[in-house]
Scaffold this active site. Structure first.
Site, mmCIF file in Angstrom:
data_model
loop_
_atom_site.group_PDB
_atom_site.id
_atom_site.type_symbol
_atom_site.label_atom_id
_atom_site.label_comp_id
_atom_site.label_asym_id
_atom_site.label_seq_id
_atom_site.Cartn_x
_atom_site.Cartn_y
_atom_site.Cartn_z
ATOM 1 N N SER A 1 0.436 -1.177 0.088
ATOM 2 C CA SER A 1 0.398 -0.085 -0.054
ATOM 3 C C SER A 1 0.866 0.721 -0.282
ATOM 4 C CB SER A 1 -0.737 -0.092 1.788
ATOM 5 O OG SER A 1 -0.187 0.264 2.934
ATOM 6 N N ASP B 1 -3.762 8.213 8.298
ATOM 7 C CA ASP B 1 -4.901 7.419 8.824
ATOM 8 C C ASP B 1 -4.175 6.776 9.307
ATOM 9 O OD1 ASP B 1 -3.703 5.421 7.544
ATOM 10 O OD2 ASP B 1 -5.277 4.556 5.790
ATOM 11 N N HIS C 1 -0.807 4.425 7.085
ATOM 12 C CA HIS C 1 -0.529 5.190 5.704
ATOM 13 C C HIS C 1 -0.141 6.621 5.862
ATOM 14 C CE1 HIS C 1 -2.631 1.791 4.456
ATOM 15 N NE2 HIS C 1 -2.180 1.607 4.199
#
Length: 383
Positions: A42, A348, A351
């Site tokens: 990610s 968040d 990330h």
């Protein structure tokens, strides 16, 4: 005080500088990267997991793209800043089915990806089925299929959206993966078991590099893993940490130590790869130092507490994740973003914000934290 270059004259590498040595200093010529291909999780996913499963929703992406853009951030990722620095378009995810242009590369990263093959589904802990070995299989399929299509539409506008065979040798291959292998290990193994597994994890990444080299790839830019113990999510469920559990910046000490061990092994393996792959330019990039430096200097840089989260509701042990709705004390709560994401390091809890990603990119892509110490624009050179 001179510079000499070795020109490789193979059919795919005509006139492209692959090898260089600097004697006493001097400047290397910029590389003429025609494309780049990314493999990762990610931290560098530009839409893969959104294409394969449920799309990432607002407010993700709204800071820069003004809409969700398949990225786990309010805006751009480090891989996007790589594209900007190389003067190439932002990478489309390989798994995208509409509106894609792959002439200048493709992104095989997906959120939740590991280096090792997972033995759980994405619905359990969010671990992607597209582990690194599968991303390499997808690359092979991409290359074969795009070559077939290119031959069918050669000379038409459709051909302009497809990679050219000669560009694979003039591409940069980037890696940013390994963080999820550690997070799975912390969940499933003792620290001793995870430590024992590190060489195999690192060797699997090396195998991917070797395969791409056999397919004609020559320039590799490999990120190490960041200070996973500094991700705010690792403190969401910790109320009274015992003495020595956290370091001086509030990060989980044992997790960061494991990340450092992983990185030491990765750097050693990169050194060996240079011997095994004589025509490869392999750059090891110390992202850990950049990220930890940002976190440890947050106050002096005028940033918010690095362990605070911009997007989401995290009060005591009530957690409503960014962009979601939930109930707290019988009232509906929305995991809203903060007013100014640019002063937050964590977007968040897992990330990084776009502002943090840009800072990290600026402090790694100039070569100051790279081995060898060359900027990404010169990463085709062997040193």
């Amino acid at each position: 005080m001179g510079l000499w270059r070795v020109l490789v004259t193979g059919s795919l590498l005509v006139s492209w500088v692959l090898s260089a040595a600097v004697v006493g200093g001097g400047n290397l010529a910029p590389c003429d990267f025609q494309a780049f291909y990314n493999f990762g999780d990610s931290n560098s996913d530009t839409g893969g997991i959104s294409a394969a499963f449920e799309p990432i929703r607002a407010p993700y992406g709204e800071g820069f793209f003004h809409k969700p853009a398949g990225r786990d951030s309010d805006g751009r990722l480090i891989v996007d800043f790589i594209a900007e620095r190389l003067k190439l378009p932002y990478l489309s995810a390989y798994l995208n089915s509409l509106g894609t242009n792959y002439r200048r590369g493709a992104n095989f990263a997906t959120g939740g990806s590991t280096i090792m093959k997972p033995n759980e589904t994405i619905y359990e802990y969010g671990i992607s089925p597209f582990f690194l070995g599968m991303q390499i299989v997808q690359f092979d399929q991409f290359r074969a299929r795009s070559a077939e299509l290119y031959n069918q539409v050669k000379g038409t506008q459709e051909a302009e959206k497809l990679p050219r065979a000669e560009d694979y040798a003039r591409a940069l291959y980037t890696f940013d993966i390994g963080q999820n292998d550690l997070s799975v290990g912390f969940r499933k193994m003792s620290l001793e078991q995870l430590r024992a597994a590190l060489p195999d994890i690192v060797n699997q990444l090396a195998t991917a590099v070797q395969h791409l080299y056999q397919q004609g790839g020559r320039a590799f830019w490999i990120h190490n893993t960041g200070p996973i113990g500094c991700l705010p999510v690792n403190l969401f469920y910790v109320s009274n940490p015992p003495p020595g559990y956290l370091d001086e910046h509030g990060c989980v000490k044992a997790q960061n130590e494991m990340a450092v061990e992983f990185n030491v092994k990765l750097k050693d393996r990169a050194t060996k790869l240079r011997e095994e792959l004589p025509e490869a330019a392999i750059t090891y990039v110390d992202v850990y130092t950049a990220k930890y430096g940002l976190i440890s200097n947050a106050k002096s840089l005028g940033l918010a507490d690095p362990l605070k989260v911009c997007c989401g509701y995290h009060v005591n042990f009530d957690h409503i994740w960014c962009g979601n709705k939930g109930t707290v004390n019988k009232s509906e709560v929305y995991g809203a973003p903060c007013q100014d994401p640019s002063v937050f390091i964590s977007w968040d809890g897992v990330h990084y914000s776009e502002a943090a990603n840009k800072w990290i990119a600026d402090h790694t892509q100039n070569g100051s934290l790279a081995d060898p110490p060359i900027p990404i624009t010169q990463a085709c050179h062997r040193m």
